[in-house]
Structures are given as C-alpha cells and as structure tokens.
Write a protein that holds these residues in place. Sequence first.
Motif, PDB file in Angstrom:
ATOM      1  N   LEU C 128     -13.100  20.025 -13.468  1.00 31.43           N
ATOM      2  CA  LEU C 128     -12.444  21.208 -14.033  1.00 31.43           C
ATOM      3  C   LEU C 128     -11.024  21.351 -13.495  1.00 31.43           C
ATOM      4  O   LEU C 128     -10.101  21.729 -14.227  1.00 31.43           O
ATOM      5  N   SER C 129     -10.835  21.046 -12.218  1.00 33.39           N
ATOM      6  CA  SER C 129      -9.479  21.140 -11.649  1.00 33.39           C
ATOM      7  C   SER C 129      -8.559  20.115 -12.287  1.00 33.39           C
ATOM      8  O   SER C 129      -7.410  20.422 -12.633  1.00 33.39           O
ATOM      9  N   VAL C 130      -9.063  18.888 -12.435  1.00 32.39           N
ATOM     10  CA  VAL C 130      -8.235  17.844 -13.053  1.00 32.39           C
ATOM     11  C   VAL C 130      -7.840  18.264 -14.455  1.00 32.39           C
ATOM     12  O   VAL C 130      -6.680  18.168 -14.871  1.00 32.39           O
ATOM     13  N   PHE C 134      -4.125  18.996 -16.090  1.00 29.34           N
ATOM     14  CA  PHE C 134      -3.743  18.185 -17.242  1.00 29.34           C
ATOM     15  C   PHE C 134      -3.311  19.064 -18.414  1.00 29.34           C
ATOM     16  O   PHE C 134      -2.258  18.855 -19.027  1.00 29.34           O
ATOM     17  N   VAL C 135      -4.131  20.065 -18.736  1.00 29.10           N
ATOM     18  CA  VAL C 135      -3.814  20.912 -19.884  1.00 29.10           C
ATOM     19  C   VAL C 135      -2.559  21.735 -19.623  1.00 29.10           C
ATOM     20  O   VAL C 135      -1.688  21.868 -20.493  1.00 29.10           O
ATOM     21  N   VAL C 136      -2.445  22.290 -18.410  1.00 28.53           N
ATOM     22  CA  VAL C 136      -1.237  23.078 -18.112  1.00 28.53           C
ATOM     23  C   VAL C 136       0.005  22.188 -18.220  1.00 28.53           C
ATOM     24  O   VAL C 136       1.038  22.603 -18.760  1.00 28.53           O
ATOM     25  N   SER C 137      -0.092  20.952 -17.755  1.00 27.41           N
ATOM     26  CA  SER C 137       1.092  20.080 -17.856  1.00 27.41           C
ATOM     27  C   SER C 137       1.387  19.737 -19.303  1.00 27.41           C
ATOM     28  O   SER C 137       2.543  19.643 -19.710  1.00 27.41           O
ATOM     29  N   MET C 138       0.354  19.586 -20.139  1.00 30.36           N
ATOM     30  CA  MET C 138       0.597  19.354 -21.570  1.00 30.36           C
ATOM     31  C   MET C 138       1.355  20.535 -22.175  1.00 30.36           C
ATOM     32  O   MET C 138       2.313  20.355 -22.938  1.00 30.36           O
ATOM     33  N   VAL C 168       4.861  17.601  -9.759  1.00 31.83           N
ATOM     34  CA  VAL C 168       3.807  18.573  -9.419  1.00 31.83           C
ATOM     35  C   VAL C 168       2.449  18.139  -9.965  1.00 31.83           C
ATOM     36  O   VAL C 168       1.467  18.090  -9.223  1.00 31.83           O
ATOM     37  N   PRO C 169       2.355  17.803 -11.267  1.00 36.19           N
ATOM     38  CA  PRO C 169       1.029  17.364 -11.726  1.00 36.19           C
ATOM     39  C   PRO C 169       0.580  16.084 -11.026  1.00 36.19           C
ATOM     40  O   PRO C 169      -0.589  15.957 -10.664  1.00 36.19           O
ATOM     41  N   GLY C 170       1.510  15.151 -10.803  1.00 35.61           N
ATOM     42  CA  GLY C 170       1.139  13.891 -10.153  1.00 35.61           C
ATOM     43  C   GLY C 170       0.585  14.133  -8.759  1.00 35.61           C
ATOM     44  O   GLY C 170      -0.489  13.630  -8.394  1.00 35.61           O
ATOM     45  N   VAL C 171       1.319  14.931  -7.985  1.00 31.80           N
ATOM     46  CA  VAL C 171       0.854  15.242  -6.628  1.00 31.80           C
ATOM     47  C   VAL C 171      -0.460  16.003  -6.684  1.00 31.80           C
ATOM     48  O   VAL C 171      -1.380  15.763  -5.892  1.00 31.80           O
ATOM     49  N   LEU C 190     -10.742  24.388  -1.775  1.00 30.69           N
ATOM     50  CA  LEU C 190      -9.401  23.824  -1.642  1.00 30.69           C
ATOM     51  C   LEU C 190      -8.916  23.264  -2.980  1.00 30.69           C
ATOM     52  O   LEU C 190      -7.745  23.394  -3.344  1.00 30.69           O
ATOM     53  N   MET C 191      -9.849  22.652  -3.716  1.00 29.37           N
ATOM     54  CA  MET C 191      -9.468  22.078  -5.008  1.00 29.37           C
ATOM     55  C   MET C 191      -9.066  23.169  -5.984  1.00 29.37           C
ATOM     56  O   MET C 191      -8.097  23.018  -6.738  1.00 29.37           O
ATOM     57  N   VAL C 192      -9.812  24.268  -5.954  1.00 25.67           N
ATOM     58  CA  VAL C 192      -9.450  25.370  -6.849  1.00 25.67           C
ATOM     59  C   VAL C 192      -8.048  25.852  -6.518  1.00 25.67           C
ATOM     60  O   VAL C 192      -7.222  26.098  -7.406  1.00 25.67           O
ATOM     61  N   TRP C 193      -7.780  26.004  -5.217  1.00 22.98           N
ATOM     62  CA  TRP C 193      -6.445  26.437  -4.816  1.00 22.98           C
ATOM     63  C   TRP C 193      -5.383  25.440  -5.249  1.00 22.98           C
ATOM     64  O   TRP C 193      -4.287  25.817  -5.694  1.00 22.98           O
ATOM     65  N   THR C 194      -5.691  24.158  -5.103  1.00 18.96           N
ATOM     66  CA  THR C 194      -4.714  23.137  -5.503  1.00 18.96           C
ATOM     67  C   THR C 194      -4.414  23.236  -6.982  1.00 18.96           C
ATOM     68  O   THR C 194      -3.250  23.258  -7.407  1.00 18.96           O
ATOM     69  N   ALA C 195      -5.486  23.268  -7.785  1.00 18.81           N
ATOM     70  CA  ALA C 195      -5.276  23.320  -9.230  1.00 18.81           C
ATOM     71  C   ALA C 195      -4.523  24.589  -9.600  1.00 18.81           C
ATOM     72  O   ALA C 195      -3.591  24.573 -10.412  1.00 18.81           O
TER      73      ALA C 195
END
Lengths: 164, 227, 460
Positions: C128-130, C134-138, C168-171, C190-195
């Motif tokens: 879900l984070s990935v 992805f969608v936000v960057s699109m 930002v998306p790459g990192v 942590l993943m939720v925070w990252t995303a």
Amino acid sequence: MSPKEMSRRDFIKLTTAATGGVMGVALGVPIVAYLIHPALREGSKEDWINIGNLKDMEVGKPFPFTFTRTRINGWERTSSSFGGFVIRKSETPEDLLILSSRCTHLACRVHWVDESGVFNCPCHDAQFGREGEVLNGPPPRPLDRYTDFKVDAEGNVSIFIEEG
Amino acid sequence: MHSILRSTLWKKVYDWLDERLGLQNLYAAVLDRPEPLGNWWNTLGSASAFLFLLQGATGIFLTVYYTPSPDHAYDSIQYIMEGVAFGWLIRGIHHWGATLMVLVVFIHMLRVFATASFKYPRELTWIVGIGLLLLTLGMGFTGYLLPWNQRAFWATTVGTEIAGSVPFIGDFILKALRGGPDLSALTLQRFFAAHIWMLPALMAALIGVHLYLVVRHGESAHPDPED
Amino acid sequence: MNEETKQKINQKYARQLDKGERFWPDSIFKDVIMAFGIFTLLILLATFVGVAPEPKADPSDSSYIPRPEWYFLFLFKFLALYGQIPVIGKIEWPATVLIPGIAMAVLTLLPFIEKSPYRYYGKRVLPLSVMTIFVVSMVTLTLLANVPTTGEGVYVLGILQILGGLVVPGVGFAALFVMAFTLKEKAAKLMVWTAGSASVLMVALTAVTLIIAPPHTSTESEVAATLPDQIIAGQDLYSLYCVECHGDDGKVTVIEGVEGLKGKVIGAINDTDTLYTFTDETLANIIIYGQQNQGMPPYGIASGGELTRSQVDYIVTFMRYSWDDRFEMPPMKPLFPPLAAGEVPSYDVHIEPIVKRYCISCHRQGKDNNNYWMTSFDEVINTGDNAPNLEAGNAESILLLTIQGTPILDDNGDELIGVMPPSKSMRPDVIDAWVRWVMAGMPKTAEDAATLSVTPTPTP
C-alpha cells in the motif's frame, strides 16, 4: 470399447485439429504479412537539393532553410518538409556547417534564438549550441549534420539527400 | 377484470419464452445471486463496463459521418460538430467518455489493489483486468489520432517515436504502427481499424472472460482485521 | 498457498455471502445510480465544456508543441526529467521501455509477487505504501507536465521538479524496501510515515513549482469553427497577403504597386476559368508553393512562407464562397456593428476590423507606405512621415481627406499621398465610421466611445 473404435475417435480428433491448423496457417501467414507489409517496404531516392545562396548567408549567423521531399505511402503522395541551418564559419565558400533542425530527442523542429545564441527545442526544452552540440536536456546526441554538400561557382549551396 | 386477462396473457408469453430461452435459469444463475455486503466502491467495475458500452454506442454513431482519410477526417468532424443535429453531443460524450473511462478503470484497479481482491481465487480476474486497462489506454491512443488535427498528428508522431525507441526491434515497431516511415493516410487508416474493430473485439472478449470470472467467484468481500 | 488456507478462505466467503445482499436488486441498484451519475456528468461536460477546437493537421508545421493525451502526461514529464540525469539520461530506452515495462510486468504478475494470503490493510503496509507513492507521483508529474524543465531562467524550477518528480519518490521507494527487508514486522508504522511524508513533500514541491512557474502560453492559434468564421478568417488573411497583387475582388490582371512586379500580366482569380477548373486542393497548392516562375512567392510554411495549412484553407474557402457563383454565401456578420445615430465608434470594436480588412496589407512594416503603419492603435495615431495623419476633431485630417477622394499634394503640387485605398474607395458606412471616430477624438475602447456617444433627442 474395442481398440478399433478408440483409434477411430483419435483419428477424428487428429483430423479436426490438423484441418483447423491448416486453415489457421493459411489465413494467418497472409494476415500477418498483410498487416506488416508497409513496415518492410524499402525505398530510396537520392538527389542534390538546393538550399540557398551564399550571398544571403551572413558569416556566423545561422541561415534557416527548408525543402520538401515527396514520399509515397500506400496510395498517397505526401510531401514532407525538412529543414536546417547553414552556418558560414568564414568567408571561404566551402567553410560551412550545415545542421539539421530536427531535434535528436523526438524529432521536433528546433529554433535559433539570437539573444541567447542557442538552438531551442520547444518540446522538452532541449538546447543545442552553435555547433549543434547538446547543451541541455534529453537529446542523446548533437544535431545531425548534412556533411555531403557542395557550393557551385554562383554560390548556390546544395546538400545530398538519400531517402529510406 | 382487465388486469387479470393481462396477467394471464403475460404469464403465457413468459412461460413460452422461458421454456425456450431458459429465462428462469438465467435469472437464478446471474441475477439472483448472493453477494457479500458491498459499498459504492464496488460500482466501479460496472461503471467501467457502462462506459465501454457508451463509448461503443457513441463511437458507432460517429462512424456514420466520420471519414478516416487525411483529406476528410477533419472536415467530417467539423460537420458532425456544426452540421449534424446533436452531433456535438454524441462527439462530446465520446470525447469526455474517453477521459472518464481511463479514470474509472484506473480507480477500479486501485480499489481492487487496496482491498487485495486480486488474491486467491481471483488472480486470473486481475490479470485479465490489467489486460483491459492496457487495451483501454490503447483505445485512447488510437482514437486520439482520428480527428487529424495538429494535436492529434504531433502527439502521435511523438508517441510512435517513443515506441520506436525499443532496442533492436524499435524501428520495425515504429514502421508497423505508422504503416511506413512517416505518419500518413496509412497510419490514420490502421489506427481507425484498430480503434473501431480490433481493439474493441479484444476488449469485448476479455470483458466476457472478466465477467464470467466475477460471476463464478462472486464479488470479493471487503477485508476485515482477520483477513 | 496450501489447501488448508484455501479452504478457510472459501468457507469464510460462503459465510459472508449468507450475511450479504443480493446482486439483483441491491448491487444493480447501486450500479444503475452510478451509471446515471456518469451519464449526467458526460452530458453536462459535452454541453457546457465541449471539445476545444484545434487547427487541422499540418505535417509541415512542426513548430507546434505536441502533447499526448492527459493520461500519458506523467510519462511525458518523467521522460523530460529523466533526460536531465547526466550520462544515463541520454539513453532513451530505459525510460521509455524498461521502466514502464517493469512497472506493467509487476502490476500484471502482482498475484504471484504478493503471495501472502493477507488482505487487511494493516497487514499490507509495504504494497500500500509503494502504491501510494507511485500514484501520488503520477498525479504530481501530470500536474507538472506544462512547466518547462530546462532553458532560460528555469534552473530553480528544474531542480524543484527533479526533486519532486524523481528524487523524492525514488528515495521513498528505496527506503520502503530497505525497511521491509531489514525491520520486517516492526517496519509498518515507519513505512506509513515514509509514504505519507514522501507524498506530502511531492505535493508541496509541486505546489511551489506551479506557483513560481511562468504562466503557460499554450499554442492557441485561431481556429474558425463555422463556415462564416472561416470565410471571415480567409478574407482577413486575403486582405493581408493577397490584395496587393490580386486586388480585393480578385479581378486584377495587371499588377500595379508591387515592387518588381509592376506591369506583370496575371490571370484574374475570381473568374470561372479559375474557379470552375481548379479544385480547392489546387488553389491551396498554388498558395502554398506559389507560382515561383511567375513571381508569386510561396506562402506555405514548408516552402518558406508564413501560412499554416488551416490558414491556406480559410483563404480558399473565402475565394470559393465569394467568387464562385455555384456556392451560396452563408449569412455573414457585418464587419463592424452598424452605428446608431449619435453613436461614436471605438478603435477596438469598429476601426480595428476596418483597418485589418482594407489597410494593413500595405500599411505595415516592409511595404511602401510613407512609414505609416497601422497594425496597432498607437501606430494608427502616431506613425508616418506625414504625421499626424489624424487630428481629433479636424475634418481635414490627412486620413479623412484621402479616404474621401482628396489626394494630399506637396508644395509643388505633386501628389504626396494618393486617395485611399488606392484601388477602390471604401463603402459609405465605413467612411462614416472613420469620420465619426476622428471627430469624436479617436477613443480606443468601447467604454471610452460610449461616454462620448449621444442619443439624439427626437425632433418634436
């Protein structure tokens, strides 16, 4: 079931599959050729194209030129236009650099911007310098050059065009 | 009195049809199915199908007046917009329907991803669905060229150049798509053929498989903390 | 997935079916409402927004800036940003083929990549984070599509876009995968925070970029949609480019007043010899390629001229409907709104179309006109070797005299300025507009003119 009946059933299955297969190939091969035929077409026409006269070209200032070539696509004759810039490096007639105006990224046409001394491509903001070298942006290589050119006694400049 | 007669007649007609069409069986198999509790997110799939049908219908009507040749494509669309009664409406619905369909199909995919509905036993449904997503984008790409205006022409030029950037076979792909080295009447014609026949046929077939699988496995339930 | 898990899933599903609703009518009801909403939305969009008109395809005019359909814009922008990366940015196929190919392959084969049986959101934080990043960057790449990436003064914008669109998306992706493989179960929060923070950062960078970006000048050329619009567009173009040699009615047979072609005999272009025998395509070709052996320059862009294919078509349409008696001219709007008694015309509404129709072909840069240029309000008022050509309230202003048939003579009695237009005088209502305009003080805007207008009192 007797062995004779079994093999008859198998024979029928085999024949059905084979007949279907033959029809598939008989249709399929021509259909594939039908669809991709234009992709396989070769064609070439070569010619010397006059692009202007030296008297109209200032030393150091890119002189734009265009010419049209007629291509035959299917039943259509289309004229495509090509363009570029002639840059006189010096007063010597043959000292010319002839650049194509087609951006090497995705084929949009570049424009010469006098104020900044660059060729600018409006599609992805690529920039090329006076020699056609890439200054900025995604193009993978410099602007193409028309290296086959000649200048006759009257100062007419021509380039040699092949077509594929 | 009147209504009794009508209901007896109707019953007779219905029974006659049912014996031959198997209407009751159809009803039981397709319509009278149990589903888990669903919400409005579950309407996106049928919304995609609805848009497909609407695009198909408006598209068919557009072909009554549209000519897929560089000489006439632009003018024929101008005629549809200005000269034909409600032509502007049919074309407008088709134009906006394309945008909406890409959006709805994409959001449908996101929803299925979010609820992990693509897992057992619906993996194949998902794969067919991605195929449908790609075909939808293909429909958009081929349809975009048909008005033969500056935007269509140059966007397709760049799009096919990108297809041509595939290593080794890129040049062949570019020429196969364009019908030659340049964008020409051949390009318009084959994009038209793809857009009105080939891709829709593929889509219809895949939609059939997709719907069969949805009916067979049922709509997935929304996951709860135990899942 | 082992058989036991499958059994559990199937049994749970059977229970959920029992507690659920029915396809007919519950699901179908919701589906129909949704379909109705979509249907209504489409009709509203088709009616009130419509489809923006575009000029006809012109294969020779590649100055047009191409843009793909909106749903490909994110890829388009991604390519532009990728091209900025040193060294590998020059190699095209990783960005056009490889990365999109891998993304599509992952998406297609997702059921075999995400193999766990878990469906609840809390147990699927990594995918879900990935997907969120992805969608936000699109979306952000789509919004950035019209912002220039490189060029004059675009340095800061370029950096912002590379940060927001690639870095930002790459990192973010990299961080997610590192967390997943090192921290495993404890990684969820942590993943939720990252995303979340990657998304917020992308949105913020996009917003800043859009705010400081220069306004997008779209290549909007005039598109005439209806036939009357096309005829008017054609007539204006004809007045600008063709009148000098061919006259405003096409019947000139000996060219006057054009440098180098004076006395040249040409065929009239408004007669049946031309119009019955030349198709529209032929007429267009003549305009595009010229008749260079006879002195007519090419006007098509591909041949070195200025006119797009659409513009050439408009000129041909104008010729066809004006001079070919087989074609009936549709009802046309007048050149300018007729003037009421006491009404004062304005430059914007009345004079500009008149000048465009009758004057500009000669009174612009590069033509023989005593340096009196008329392409803008300022030029009409101020330019010219014999300025001022217009004096507020002066009925003997140079322009007013010449358009009413009086040439201006110099001290020796030689003609300084001839009657205007040289070939044929303008219609009385047009001359009247000029007179009213000059006498009232040459107002520019409609508002200025309205304050000067008087409604005449009816005679008792």
